[in-house]
Design an enzyme around this catalytic site. Structure first.
Site, PDB file in Angstrom:
ATOM      1  N   CYS A   1     -81.967 -16.578 -51.556  1.00  0.00           N
ATOM      2  CA  CYS A   1     -81.571 -17.987 -51.442  1.00  0.00           C
ATOM      3  C   CYS A   1     -81.140 -18.528 -52.803  1.00  0.00           C
ATOM      4  O   CYS A   1     -80.916 -19.720 -52.960  1.00  0.00           O
ATOM      5  CB  CYS A   1     -82.705 -18.817 -50.850  1.00  0.00           C
ATOM      6  SG  CYS A   1     -84.244 -18.666 -51.737  1.00  0.00           S
TER       7      CYS A   1
ATOM      8  N   GLN B   1     -87.497 -21.073 -39.938  1.00  0.00           N
ATOM      9  CA  GLN B   1     -86.157 -21.306 -40.483  1.00  0.00           C
ATOM     10  C   GLN B   1     -85.578 -22.575 -39.890  1.00  0.00           C
ATOM     11  O   GLN B   1     -85.674 -22.788 -38.685  1.00  0.00           O
ATOM     12  CB  GLN B   1     -85.254 -20.118 -40.138  1.00  0.00           C
ATOM     13  CG  GLN B   1     -85.710 -18.810 -40.748  1.00  0.00           C
ATOM     14  CD  GLN B   1     -85.453 -18.737 -42.235  1.00  0.00           C
ATOM     15  OE1 GLN B   1     -84.704 -19.535 -42.789  1.00  0.00           O
ATOM     16  NE2 GLN B   1     -86.092 -17.784 -42.891  1.00  0.00           N
TER      17      GLN B   1
ATOM     18  N   ASP C   1     -86.841 -10.537 -49.160  1.00  0.00           N
ATOM     19  CA  ASP C   1     -86.335 -11.903 -48.928  1.00  0.00           C
ATOM     20  C   ASP C   1     -87.211 -12.856 -49.744  1.00  0.00           C
ATOM     21  O   ASP C   1     -87.989 -13.621 -49.197  1.00  0.00           O
ATOM     22  CB  ASP C   1     -86.410 -12.226 -47.424  1.00  0.00           C
ATOM     23  CG  ASP C   1     -85.835 -13.597 -47.076  1.00  0.00           C
ATOM     24  OD1 ASP C   1     -85.241 -14.258 -47.961  1.00  0.00           O
ATOM     25  OD2 ASP C   1     -85.973 -14.016 -45.909  1.00  0.00           O
TER      26      ASP C   1
END
Ligand code: SAH
Length: 473
Positions: free
Chosen positions: A429, A290, A402
């Protein structure tokens, strides 16, 4: 009314597009204008005209929006990296809130749920722990580093991107000095000659450890030159730049992909270490990690809160990458299963579990939409034969997903619904695909309870969202 190319128009911007462009109307004709923000009254020149809409170039700001700020970045208009630098940070967060709200309510058709205010950054600059600078030559033969001007490969010089670490510029200067000293040329895309293509820098957020990776158009760096490079970089420690790893990466392909597959460690370890929460990660040049560790902690902290773990739960983490969420949850759960398509990421996930002494996380390589249904079928058979562990794993307490921007696979969503977890935590996202998937899960018996946007990428149009869904019955 329609307009033609090269017409000048005056308009008020009242919306913001998915790429951060301002949107406004002139006599019913919609115009998209880069660098204009909601609330601006502008003069624009039409650069492309279609029947019902067109694209304009910002010529003059007649009356600035109350949210307009002067970007701190000197190259904001040339660089495509950030799209909404002209908007105050407060206005950016408001924009992201409305974006998520619009998608969840319009695309998802969801009304009875709690939308929480966007969790913004304390400091919206200097947040990225990773930077990749192309290396080239200017007209006068000077070595330069910077970024590619929008959609081209000509380099605009810039040694200090303001969303990256302040350590980057000294590292870039040092490498340019090294190239001059050792007569090393930058790579030339057109001729295929020269050596240095890119410089990748990673800085540990909690550990401050720095990795410098020089991407070269060769199998090796000359031994003496390599030693000089290491020596020069290590000296930066006196300037508070904690160089712990220097790596050469080989990329001889004629490609836009920055890194090649082969790495050679010139100094220190082939990786640096950093933490997200209290979990330690080893990060090599090729590892996914990340890029905004501070906000990742906020985002995954919310995911953990929504998961509501007490220590006895069985949890699935789908699209798990290097296992960031899995390991975060493993300390509070009985068992965590992770699934991810990239084999190298799963290798990292297993290694990260090991270095943290986490033994209750198990990882699978493959497409989630194939691995999970196959696992479910196998466990159903075992459960029918009286296997209690199998019974627990087909009915996990919590499922976390995710996925990448395109969202979850339909087959996966139905399998998740068949598994009947009490709670689903959806980390996304892209709030448009999130909204589409929430609608599917609502039909499959789940209710969207809370939606929490988190800003991981200030000055860009991206926004992360974490949602809690629970079973309706
Ligand atoms: N939580 C992860 C990041 C998830 S990003 C972390 O912190 O590391 C989305 C991930 O989904 C990527 O790692 C990507 O490789 C993976 N992916 C993409 N398509 C997939 C699929 N069909 N099945 C499983 N994983 C997939």
């Amino acid at each position: 009314m329609t307009f033609n190319k090269d017409d000048f128009v005056t308009l008020t911007i009242d919306d913001c597009g998915t790429s951060g462009e301002g949107i406004g109307k002139v006599d019913g004709y919609t115009l998209f204008v880069k660098d204009a923000i909601i609330g601006d009254v502008i003069k624009a020149k039409i650069i492309k005209a279609k029947k019902n809409y067109g694209y304009g170039r910002l010529i003059e700001i007649i009356k600035p929006s109350k949210d307009r700020v002067k970007p701190e970045c000197p190259v904001s208009r040339q660089c495509g990296g950030c799209q909404i630098l002209e908007m105050s940070y407060e206005a950016q967060l408001k924009y992201k809130y409305n974006l998520v709200k619009g998608n969840v309510e319009r695309i998802g058709g969801i009304s009875d749920y709690e939308l929480l205010p966007v969790l913004g950054m304390e400091k919206p600059y200097r947040y990225r722990n990773k930077a990749q600078y192309p290396v080239g030559m200017d007209k006068n033969g000077n070595i330069i580093t910077g970024f590619y001007a929008g959609r081209t490969h000509s380099i605009i010089e810039c040694n200090d991107c303001l969303i990256g670490s302040e350590k980057n510029s000294a590292i870039l200067e040092t490498i340019k000095n090294w190239m001059k000293k050792c007569n090393i040329e930058p790579y030339n895309e057109k001729t295929g000659s020269g050596l240095v293509r890119h410089i990748l820098v990673r800085v540990g957020y909690h550990t401050d450890e720095c990795m410098v990776c020089v991407v070269v158009n060769s199998d090796d760096i000359d031994k003496k030159a390599g030693e000089i490079l290491v020596d020069m970089l290590v000296k930066l420690r006196s300037r508070n730049i904690n160089i712990q790893s220097v790596v050469a990466n080989t990329n001889k392909e004629n490609t836009n992909v920055i890194l090649g597959k082969k790495c050679k460690t010139l100094y220190g370890r082939g990786y640096i270490e950093d933490y997200i929460g209290n979990i330690k990660y080893q990060i090599s040049p090729l590892s996914f990690f990340q890029v905004n560790p501070a906000q990742t902690e906020v985002l995954y902290g919310k995911a953990l809160e929504f998961a509501g773990l007490t220590g006895s739960e069985t949890v699935w983490d789908m699209y798990c990458g290097i296992g960031t969420i899995s390991l975060f949850l493993a300390r509070k759960a009985r068992k965590v299963y992770g699934v991810e398509i990239v084999p190298q990421a799963i290798e990292d996930a297993r290694n990260n579990a090991k270095i943290n002494g986490i033994e209750n996380a198990e990882f699978f390589v493959g497409k989630a939409e194939e691995v999970v249904p196959a696992f479910y079928d196998e466990m159903k058979m075992k459960a029918a034969a009286g296997d209690e562990d199998a019974e627990r794993s087909i009915h996990p307490d919590v499922v976390v997903v995710d996925p990448p921007r395109k969202g979850c696979d339909q087959i996966l969503l139905s399998t998740i619904a068949d598994m009947q977890p009490l709670r689903i935590v959806y980390v996304s996202c892209d709030s448009a695909t999130l909204a589409r998937d929430l609608a599917i899960l609502e039909e499959e018996g789940y209710k969207t309870v809370k939606v929490q946007p988190v800003d991981q990428f200030a000055h860009t149009v991206h926004v992360e969202t974490v949602c809690l869904l629970s079973r309706k019955d």
